[in-house]
Every structure is written in C-alpha cells, then in structure tokens.
Design a protein around this motif. Sequence first.
Motif, PDB file in Angstrom:
ATOM      1  N   HIS A   1      42.421  25.319  40.972  1.00  0.00           N
ATOM      2  CA  HIS A   1      42.661  26.370  41.963  1.00  0.00           C
ATOM      3  C   HIS A   1      44.120  26.809  41.981  1.00  0.00           C
ATOM      4  N   THR A   2      45.012  26.037  41.373  1.00  0.00           N
ATOM      5  CA  THR A   2      46.441  26.386  41.362  1.00  0.00           C
ATOM      6  C   THR A   2      46.800  27.333  40.223  1.00  0.00           C
ATOM      7  N   ASN A   3      45.867  27.584  39.298  1.00  0.00           N
ATOM      8  CA  ASN A   3      46.141  28.480  38.183  1.00  0.00           C
ATOM      9  C   ASN A   3      44.980  29.465  38.034  1.00  0.00           C
ATOM     10  N   ILE A   4      45.049  30.545  38.773  1.00  0.00           N
ATOM     11  CA  ILE A   4      43.961  31.517  38.814  1.00  0.00           C
ATOM     12  C   ILE A   4      43.680  32.113  37.438  1.00  0.00           C
ATOM     13  N   LEU A   5      44.732  32.420  36.680  1.00  0.00           N
ATOM     14  CA  LEU A   5      44.539  33.047  35.366  1.00  0.00           C
ATOM     15  C   LEU A   5      43.772  32.146  34.404  1.00  0.00           C
ATOM     16  N   GLN A   6      43.951  30.855  34.527  1.00  0.00           N
ATOM     17  CA  GLN A   6      43.272  29.890  33.663  1.00  0.00           C
ATOM     18  C   GLN A   6      41.780  29.800  34.000  1.00  0.00           C
ATOM     19  N   ASN A   7      41.400  30.291  35.162  1.00  0.00           N
ATOM     20  CA  ASN A   7      40.020  30.140  35.621  1.00  0.00           C
ATOM     21  C   ASN A   7      39.125  31.332  35.334  1.00  0.00           C
ATOM     22  N   SER A   8      39.648  32.384  34.715  1.00  0.00           N
ATOM     23  CA  SER A   8      38.780  33.523  34.416  1.00  0.00           C
ATOM     24  C   SER A   8      37.832  33.126  33.283  1.00  0.00           C
ATOM     25  N   PRO A   9      36.639  33.682  33.277  1.00  0.00           N
ATOM     26  CA  PRO A   9      35.708  33.359  32.189  1.00  0.00           C
ATOM     27  C   PRO A   9      36.303  33.594  30.799  1.00  0.00           C
ATOM     28  N   VAL A  10      37.053  34.689  30.635  1.00  0.00           N
ATOM     29  CA  VAL A  10      37.669  34.970  29.332  1.00  0.00           C
ATOM     30  C   VAL A  10      38.634  33.844  28.959  1.00  0.00           C
ATOM     31  N   SER A  11      39.441  33.374  29.912  1.00  0.00           N
ATOM     32  CA  SER A  11      40.397  32.290  29.637  1.00  0.00           C
ATOM     33  C   SER A  11      39.695  30.991  29.277  1.00  0.00           C
ATOM     34  N   ILE A  12      38.611  30.692  29.980  1.00  0.00           N
ATOM     35  CA  ILE A  12      37.861  29.459  29.695  1.00  0.00           C
ATOM     36  C   ILE A  12      37.269  29.538  28.281  1.00  0.00           C
ATOM     37  N   ILE A  13      36.670  30.667  27.949  1.00  0.00           N
ATOM     38  CA  ILE A  13      36.065  30.852  26.625  1.00  0.00           C
ATOM     39  C   ILE A  13      37.124  30.736  25.534  1.00  0.00           C
ATOM     40  N   GLU A  14      38.276  31.376  25.729  1.00  0.00           N
ATOM     41  CA  GLU A  14      39.360  31.294  24.747  1.00  0.00           C
ATOM     42  C   GLU A  14      39.877  29.864  24.597  1.00  0.00           C
ATOM     43  N   SER A  15      40.031  29.176  25.707  1.00  0.00           N
ATOM     44  CA  SER A  15      40.530  27.801  25.687  1.00  0.00           C
ATOM     45  C   SER A  15      39.606  26.895  24.876  1.00  0.00           C
ATOM     46  N   VAL A  16      38.325  26.971  25.155  1.00  0.00           N
ATOM     47  CA  VAL A  16      37.360  26.128  24.437  1.00  0.00           C
ATOM     48  C   VAL A  16      37.294  26.537  22.965  1.00  0.00           C
ATOM     49  N   SER A  17      37.351  27.824  22.690  1.00  0.00           N
ATOM     50  CA  SER A  17      37.319  28.295  21.309  1.00  0.00           C
ATOM     51  C   SER A  17      38.497  27.738  20.503  1.00  0.00           C
ATOM     52  N   GLY A  18      39.669  27.703  21.111  1.00  0.00           N
ATOM     53  CA  GLY A  18      40.834  27.144  20.424  1.00  0.00           C
ATOM     54  C   GLY A  18      40.630  25.689  20.043  1.00  0.00           C
ATOM     55  N   MET A  19      40.030  24.924  20.922  1.00  0.00           N
ATOM     56  CA  MET A  19      39.746  23.516  20.618  1.00  0.00           C
ATOM     57  C   MET A  19      38.682  23.391  19.543  1.00  0.00           C
ATOM     58  N   MET A  20      37.686  24.275  19.610  1.00  0.00           N
ATOM     59  CA  MET A  20      36.632  24.236  18.601  1.00  0.00           C
ATOM     60  C   MET A  20      37.195  24.493  17.206  1.00  0.00           C
ATOM     61  N   SER A  21      38.218  25.319  17.121  1.00  0.00           N
ATOM     62  CA  SER A  21      38.846  25.594  15.817  1.00  0.00           C
ATOM     63  C   SER A  21      39.378  24.321  15.184  1.00  0.00           C
ATOM     64  N   ALA A  22      39.851  23.415  16.015  1.00  0.00           N
ATOM     65  CA  ALA A  22      40.404  22.161  15.516  1.00  0.00           C
ATOM     66  C   ALA A  22      39.351  21.061  15.370  1.00  0.00           C
TER      67      ALA A  22
ATOM     68  N   ASP B   1      33.942  24.566  40.864  1.00  0.00           N
ATOM     69  CA  ASP B   1      34.060  24.900  42.283  1.00  0.00           C
ATOM     70  C   ASP B   1      35.462  25.399  42.649  1.00  0.00           C
ATOM     71  N   GLU B   2      36.399  25.310  41.711  1.00  0.00           N
ATOM     72  CA  GLU B   2      37.762  25.783  41.956  1.00  0.00           C
ATOM     73  C   GLU B   2      37.987  27.209  41.458  1.00  0.00           C
ATOM     74  N   ILE B   3      36.936  27.816  40.923  1.00  0.00           N
ATOM     75  CA  ILE B   3      37.015  29.193  40.434  1.00  0.00           C
ATOM     76  C   ILE B   3      36.661  30.135  41.582  1.00  0.00           C
ATOM     77  N   TYR B   4      37.354  31.274  41.653  1.00  0.00           N
ATOM     78  CA  TYR B   4      36.968  32.296  42.626  1.00  0.00           C
ATOM     79  C   TYR B   4      35.522  32.671  42.403  1.00  0.00           C
ATOM     80  N   GLU B   5      34.828  32.960  43.486  1.00  0.00           N
ATOM     81  CA  GLU B   5      33.384  33.204  43.421  1.00  0.00           C
ATOM     82  C   GLU B   5      33.005  34.293  42.419  1.00  0.00           C
ATOM     83  N   ILE B   6      33.761  35.367  42.362  1.00  0.00           N
ATOM     84  CA  ILE B   6      33.434  36.453  41.425  1.00  0.00           C
ATOM     85  C   ILE B   6      33.503  35.963  39.975  1.00  0.00           C
ATOM     86  N   TYR B   7      34.485  35.119  39.649  1.00  0.00           N
ATOM     87  CA  TYR B   7      34.586  34.543  38.310  1.00  0.00           C
ATOM     88  C   TYR B   7      33.464  33.542  38.067  1.00  0.00           C
ATOM     89  N   LEU B   8      33.154  32.754  39.087  1.00  0.00           N
ATOM     90  CA  LEU B   8      32.122  31.725  38.949  1.00  0.00           C
ATOM     91  C   LEU B   8      30.775  32.356  38.610  1.00  0.00           C
TER      92      LEU B   8
END
Length: 160
Positions: free
Chosen positions: A58-79, A141-148
């Motif tokens: 909840h302290t990092n709103i930008l990290q909680n957007s669906p696009v950010s989550i997808i990008e984050s996981v994709s980066g790990m999948m690359s490795a 549960d820490e994501i804004y409802e619209i993002y969730l």
Amino acid sequence: APEKQRDENFGTRHNKQNDDTTVFWLTGDAGTGKSILSSKLIQVEYDHCLIGWHFCSHTNILQNSPVSIIESVSGMMSAKLPGYAAAISDLDQNEFEEAKVKGDSAKVFELLFTKPLNKMPPPRDANGNICQKLIVVDALDEIYEIYLEEFLRIIRDGCS
C-alpha cells in the motif's frame, strides 16, 4: 483454541482449468500469516517450480497497478524460465509501450504472457516430464479496488 480460531480466519480456493492451468487463492484476515506463507513458498520453491513473484504494498501505489505487476513477474520469468527471454525477443516495443501508456493491462498480459508462453514448449523437469510452474502474487488486499478488479479479471480471463 488459538489454532482453531486461526484456521477459521483462512480460506482457500483451488481452480483447475481445462488446460491444466491452476489458480490457487489463499485468503484470510490481516495478521493470519498469508504473506509469511507466500515468502516461505518462494523460499522453498525458488530452485524448483517458481518462475516469478510480486508483493504488493500500500506504500507504493505505482508498483500495484496490473501493468506493473505483469511487468515485474515477466522480468523474473526472463531469468527463471528457460526459453521465455527468447520468446519475448520479438515483442513489438511500440505496441507494448502504447499498451503501457494506455494502461491496457489485458494487452500487456497478452504481449508478455499469452503470446510468448504459447510459442514455447511446455516446461519440463530434470527428468524431462512436463511440469507446472509457479507465480506468487501476494497482498492483493493492498491494491486500490479499481486495480484489484482489473487484475483479478486478467487472472480469471488470462489463465483460463
């Protein structure tokens, strides 16, 4: 007893799709240990089936957007997922950037998950057997409802 009370605070749901994809939901009240369980799962499965994870905050709103989550996981999948980096190497960067700017998480999911994973052969274990892989996303549960709502729709539609 505290153990019984704690058990009543947890819930799980396991959805097995027709195409062998699985979504496992762990729910529970605050402080019941869901994030600790997620952390332990990552630790135990790091060298086995784990290919990505994301902890929302909840302290990092930008990290909680669906696009950010997808990008984050994709980066790990690359490795962590053999062949994935090659499968996304022909990603249309203009299309990807346009989807990001528009906040079109469904398109980002398609470009980073659906298309490249469909080009790859199924993952195999050390013995050559087809095996499932694991992605952990914690603290939804820490994501804004619209993002969730948007993220859960992508998981529902993209994993079926």
